[in-house]
Write a protein that holds these residues in place. Structure first.
Motif, short mmCIF file in Angstrom:
data_model
loop_
_atom_site.label_atom_id
_atom_site.label_comp_id
_atom_site.label_asym_id
_atom_site.label_seq_id
_atom_site.Cartn_x
_atom_site.Cartn_y
_atom_site.Cartn_z
N ALA A 43 1.77 -17.12 10.15
CA ALA A 43 2.22 -15.86 10.74
C ALA A 43 2.98 -16.14 12.03
O ALA A 43 2.61 -17.03 12.80
N ARG A 44 4.06 -15.37 12.25
CA ARG A 44 4.77 -15.45 13.54
C ARG A 44 4.03 -14.56 14.54
O ARG A 44 3.30 -13.66 14.14
N PRO A 45 4.27 -14.81 15.83
CA PRO A 45 3.60 -13.95 16.82
C PRO A 45 3.88 -12.47 16.52
O PRO A 45 5.02 -12.10 16.25
N ASP A 52 2.66 -7.34 7.34
CA ASP A 52 3.91 -8.11 7.19
C ASP A 52 3.87 -8.96 5.93
O ASP A 52 4.82 -9.01 5.17
N TYR A 53 2.78 -9.62 5.74
CA TYR A 53 2.53 -10.45 4.55
C TYR A 53 1.02 -10.51 4.34
O TYR A 53 0.24 -10.22 5.25
N PHE A 54 0.63 -11.00 3.15
CA PHE A 54 -0.72 -11.51 2.98
C PHE A 54 -0.58 -13.02 3.22
O PHE A 54 0.08 -13.71 2.42
N HIS A 73 7.47 -15.66 -7.98
CA HIS A 73 7.16 -16.43 -6.77
C HIS A 73 8.17 -17.55 -6.64
O HIS A 73 8.77 -17.98 -7.64
N ALA A 74 8.41 -17.98 -5.42
CA ALA A 74 9.44 -19.00 -5.17
C ALA A 74 9.14 -19.74 -3.88
O ALA A 74 8.36 -19.27 -3.05
N THR A 75 9.78 -20.90 -3.74
CA THR A 75 9.69 -21.65 -2.48
C THR A 75 10.93 -21.35 -1.65
O THR A 75 12.05 -21.51 -2.13
P1 5GP Z 1 10.54 -14.79 6.32
O1 5GP Z 1 9.70 -16.02 6.32
O2 5GP Z 1 11.69 -14.85 7.28
O3 5GP Z 1 9.74 -13.52 6.47
O4 5GP Z 1 11.20 -14.66 4.87
C1 5GP Z 1 11.94 -15.73 4.37
C2 5GP Z 1 12.58 -15.33 3.05
O5 5GP Z 1 11.56 -15.14 2.04
C3 5GP Z 1 13.38 -14.03 3.08
O6 5GP Z 1 14.63 -14.26 2.44
C4 5GP Z 1 12.55 -13.07 2.27
O7 5GP Z 1 13.38 -12.13 1.61
C5 5GP Z 1 11.89 -14.00 1.29
N1 5GP Z 1 10.67 -13.42 0.71
C6 5GP Z 1 9.75 -12.63 1.31
N2 5GP Z 1 8.81 -12.27 0.45
C7 5GP Z 1 9.15 -12.83 -0.75
C8 5GP Z 1 8.55 -12.80 -2.05
O8 5GP Z 1 7.52 -12.19 -2.30
N3 5GP Z 1 9.18 -13.50 -3.01
C9 5GP Z 1 10.34 -14.19 -2.79
N4 5GP Z 1 10.89 -14.81 -3.83
N5 5GP Z 1 10.92 -14.24 -1.59
C10 5GP Z 1 10.33 -13.57 -0.57
#
Ligand code: 5GP
Length: 207
Positions: A43-45, A52-54, A73-75
């Motif tokens: 997590a960012r500050p 924001d995310y899980f 899902h992707a890297t």
């Molecule tokens: P950040 O780390 O800056 O929040 O996001 C980095 C990248 O990951 C962004 O391009 C965002 O759109 C992408 N991203 C965020 N959530 C998901 C996800 O659930 N699946 C995928 N494939 N990309 C994601």
């Protein structure tokens, strides 16, 4: 009984394009549910788990892959990101629109999905700055990341920009307000699509 099925508004674009802000604002205005993604990145500050995310450990993320919990899902930038089916399917089924902010690889997976519910719901949009110079300026302006991370993001962003033509819609960013007006208009227009209207004998022509 909803009068129509929900829209899955998929938004991609390079870091710094403003896409997350657009998606969040749509959700804050209660126009759509924001699909909260899972990620293995720290997590960012200021970021809040579950909002924001899980934020998951590698083990927990892999367990969700094995359980078939992800729609895609992707890297990205060396970390794993994924969309939970539970963040999407139950909403569009109930006629609630969903907005998701995912990268170009994830978008390709969702586009290739054969599930008729997803296919009927999907609207995809690529958000991008007008020029590479503007992109660089926006990425450098974000102070939360180290110079190495910014350099990696810029390289990835320029590569990502090459994918815009695979999307149904493209938005070249101008001011925040203009962008949001055009973005929200897209959702409002998509709500008129006949293919998502649920017809019933008791309720044949509900607006
Ligand atoms: P950040 O780390 O800056 O929040 O996001 C980095 C990248 O990951 C962004 O391009 C965002 O759109 C992408 N991203 C965020 N959530 C998901 C996800 O659930 N699946 C995928 N494939 N990309 C994601």
């Amino acid at each position: 009984m909803p009068s129509r099925t929900g829209i899955l508004l998929l938004v991609s674009g390079p870091s710094g394009s403003g896409k997350t802000t657009l998606c969040r604002r749509l959700a804050d205005d209660q126009e759509a549910h924001y699909s909260t993604s899972c990620t293995t990145r720290p997590a960012r500050p200021g970021e809040v788990d579950g909002h924001d995310y899980f934020f998951l450990s590698r083990e927990a993320f892999d367990a969700k892959i094995a359980a078939g919990d992800f729609l895609e899902h992707a890297t990205v930038h060396g970390n794993s990101y994924g969309t939970l089916k539970s963040e999407v399917l139950q909403y569009i089924d109930r006629g609630i629109d969903v907005v998701m902010d995912i990268d170009v690889q994830g978008a390709a997976q969702v586009r290739a999905c054969t599930d008729p519910q997803i296919r009927n719901a999907l609207v995809d949009l690529f958000v991008m700055p007008a020029t590479d110079e503007e992109l660089a300026a926006r990425l450098t302006g974000r102070k939360t990341d180290s110079p190495e991370i910014i350099a990696l993001r810029l390289k990835n962003a320029i590569e990502e920009m090459a994918h815009w033509h695979k999307y149904q819609y493209r938005l070249i960013s101008a001011t925040r307000e203009e962008d949001y007006t055009r973005f929200r208009s897209l959702l409002i227009a998509e709500r008129l699509r006949v293919a998502r209207i649920i017809q019933s004998s008791t309720n044949p022509a509900q607006p």
